[in-house]
Design an enzyme around this catalytic site. Structure first.
Site, PDB file in Angstrom:
ATOM      1  N   LYS A  44       0.793  -1.241   0.000  1.00 29.10           N
ATOM      2  CA  LYS A  44       0.000   0.000   0.000  1.00 29.10           C
ATOM      3  C   LYS A  44       0.821   1.284   0.000  1.00 29.10           C
ATOM      4  CE  LYS A  44      -3.377  -1.100  -0.612  1.00 29.10           C
ATOM      5  NZ  LYS A  44      -3.764  -1.880  -1.845  1.00 29.10           N
ATOM      6  N   HIS A 106       6.842  -7.379  -2.413  1.00 31.96           N
ATOM      7  CA  HIS A 106       6.686  -6.689  -1.121  1.00 31.96           C
ATOM      8  C   HIS A 106       7.671  -7.271  -0.098  1.00 31.96           C
ATOM      9  CE1 HIS A 106       3.206  -4.462  -2.338  1.00 31.96           C
ATOM     10  NE2 HIS A 106       2.385  -5.479  -2.373  1.00 31.96           N
ATOM     11  N   SER A 136      -4.428   2.980   4.500  1.00 39.45           N
ATOM     12  CA  SER A 136      -4.667   2.371   3.190  1.00 39.45           C
ATOM     13  C   SER A 136      -4.742   0.840   3.316  1.00 39.45           C
ATOM     14  CB  SER A 136      -3.540   2.776   2.235  1.00 39.45           C
ATOM     15  OG  SER A 136      -3.738   2.208   0.970  1.00 39.45           O
TER      16      SER A 136
HETATM   17  S1  PPS Z   1      -0.661  -2.955  -3.259  1.00 37.76           S
HETATM   18  O1  PPS Z   1      -1.917  -3.753  -3.088  1.00 37.76           O
HETATM   19  O2  PPS Z   1       0.244  -3.148  -2.118  1.00 37.76           O
HETATM   20  O3  PPS Z   1       0.009  -3.211  -4.524  1.00 37.76           O
HETATM   21  O4  PPS Z   1      -1.157  -1.438  -3.213  1.00 37.76           O
HETATM   22  P1  PPS Z   1      -0.301  -0.186  -3.690  1.00 37.76           P
HETATM   23  O5  PPS Z   1      -0.475  -0.041  -5.152  1.00 37.76           O
HETATM   24  O6  PPS Z   1       1.066  -0.255  -3.149  1.00 37.76           O
HETATM   25  O7  PPS Z   1      -0.993   1.026  -2.947  1.00 37.76           O
HETATM   26  C1  PPS Z   1      -2.311   1.447  -3.160  1.00 37.76           C
HETATM   27  C2  PPS Z   1      -2.379   2.885  -2.717  1.00 37.76           C
HETATM   28  O8  PPS Z   1      -1.742   3.716  -3.712  1.00 37.76           O
HETATM   29  C3  PPS Z   1      -2.676   4.682  -4.162  1.00 37.76           C
HETATM   30  N1  PPS Z   1      -2.461   5.050  -5.581  1.00 37.76           N
HETATM   31  C4  PPS Z   1      -2.307   6.315  -5.987  1.00 37.76           C
HETATM   32  N2  PPS Z   1      -2.239   7.477  -5.296  1.00 37.76           N
HETATM   33  C5  PPS Z   1      -2.108   8.625  -6.011  1.00 37.76           C
HETATM   34  N3  PPS Z   1      -2.073   8.660  -7.377  1.00 37.76           N
HETATM   35  C6  PPS Z   1      -2.127   7.517  -8.100  1.00 37.76           C
HETATM   36  N4  PPS Z   1      -2.087   7.565  -9.427  1.00 37.76           N
HETATM   37  C7  PPS Z   1      -2.247   6.271  -7.400  1.00 37.76           C
HETATM   38  N5  PPS Z   1      -2.338   4.968  -7.783  1.00 37.76           N
HETATM   39  C8  PPS Z   1      -2.474   4.250  -6.652  1.00 37.76           C
HETATM   40  C9  PPS Z   1      -4.022   3.989  -3.971  1.00 37.76           C
HETATM   41  O9  PPS Z   1      -5.086   4.911  -4.078  1.00 37.76           O
HETATM   42  C10 PPS Z   1      -3.822   3.390  -2.594  1.00 37.76           C
HETATM   43  O10 PPS Z   1      -3.807   4.374  -1.559  1.00 37.76           O
HETATM   44  P2  PPS Z   1      -5.112   4.837  -0.746  1.00 37.76           P
HETATM   45  O11 PPS Z   1      -4.610   5.773   0.315  1.00 37.76           O
HETATM   46  O12 PPS Z   1      -5.749   3.621  -0.165  1.00 37.76           O
HETATM   47  O13 PPS Z   1      -6.000   5.549  -1.732  1.00 37.76           O
END
Ligand code: PPS
Length: 292
Positions: A44, A106, A136
């Protein structure tokens, strides 16, 4: 998908579930290639965002067709994931036809298969401040049926502080990779908060780390495509094809903000968290921003 939620267990000192340890021998014996790019994060922290950015940097001009037909989760396989009958992460990676291969993990630094070090691969590590990271993760665990039951917010927050989470302690994870980066110039350590603050600057830094140069127009195109709203509407990046995610409970691209923790932590939880954080992070130079 109707599988029972998995249980956490301690595995070489780190809490894991069987989906990420079933294929351990194959993961540890994985043969990296010198041009492989590994993206490593605590869950996340912005993995999907940076995976997509890297994919666009490497392939937008040469393979534009993949944009419309291959979800980012297939373009960037998840190395240690294994949930039969789906091909495992190592099988998916081995069958990639592209050069370079971009691979997601991860794993904490001590679990990285040794061939990544032997081959001197480039590694992009993304870290996110602990408070937004745990928020998150909490929402994700509610919608992801392959994750242990999250329980309520206050017990979840306690578990996070104790490191009883999938992939263990956030503190150990971000610090372990930070220490490794001090002596390994092939690790690019970046922050979710910086990406939110200035996506273009971070893309520029990624290009220079990869030794690639992009025209102004190409960069502008990438910045546009990786905007939160665009990724959320794009079926290739919003994970809507993932049958284990329950979108009636939450969204994979949920908020995409720095500082959403303020909507979840009580004043008391915040004070206790800060106190505990100071102790756990007292021996590192690593600094995070919880607001921008
Ligand atoms: S995972 O399941 O571990 O692969 O998830 P991961 O991709 O690491 O994290 C998901 C969070 O990243 C946010 N996210 C973004 N934030 C801003 N801009 C963009 N383009 C973007 N893409 C992914 C996503 O919304 C999750 O955070 P939260 O706070 O839950 O919204």
């Amino acid at each position: 998908m109707d599988l029972p939620r998995p249980k956490l267990f301690e595995f070489h000192g780190v809490y894991m579930t069987h989906y990420f340890t079933n294929n351990w021998e194959e993961v540890q014996n994985f043969k990296a290639r010198p041009d492989d790019i590994l993206i490593a994060t605590y869950p996340k922290a912005g993995t999907t965002w940076v995976s997509y950015i890297l994919d666009l940097i490497c392939f937008r001009e040469t393979c534009p067709e993949r944009e419309k037909s291959i979800p980012v989760s297939d373009r960037v396989p998840f190395l240690e994931f294994s949930c039969p009958p789906e091909p495992s992460g190592t099988e998916k990676t081995d069958s990639l036809q592209t050069f370079p291969r971009i691979i997601k993990t991860h794993l904490p630094v001590q679990f990285i298969p040794k061939s990544f070090w032997e081959q001197n691969c480039r590694i992009v590590y993304v870290a996110r401040n602990a408070k937004d990271n745990v928020v998150s993760f909490f929402h994700f665990d509610q919608m992801e049926k392959l994750q242990p039951e999250p329980g309520d917010w206050s017990s979840y927050l306690e578990r996070f502080k104790e490191g009883k989470m999938l992939y263990g302690s956030w503190y150990d994870h971000v610090c372990g990779w930070w220490e490794k980066k001090q002596t390994n110039s092939k690790i690019h350590y970046m922050f979710y908060e910086d990406l939110v603050e200035n996506t273009g600057r971070e893309i520029e830094r990624l290009c220079s780390f990869l030794g690639l140069s992009k025209s102004k127009e190409e960069k502008a195109n990438i910045i546009r495509s990786v905007h939160f709203d665009i990724m959320k509407a794009n079926p290739m990046t919003n994970q809507s094809d993932d049958p284990s995610l329950d979108f009636s409970v939450s969204q994979f691209l949920r908020k995409g903000k720095v500082g959403d923790w303020r909507n979840h932590f009580t004043v008391a939880q915040n004070e206790q968290f800060d106190e505990d954080y100071k102790q756990k992070m007292k021996n590192t130079t690593l600094q995070f921003r919880t607001q921008i």
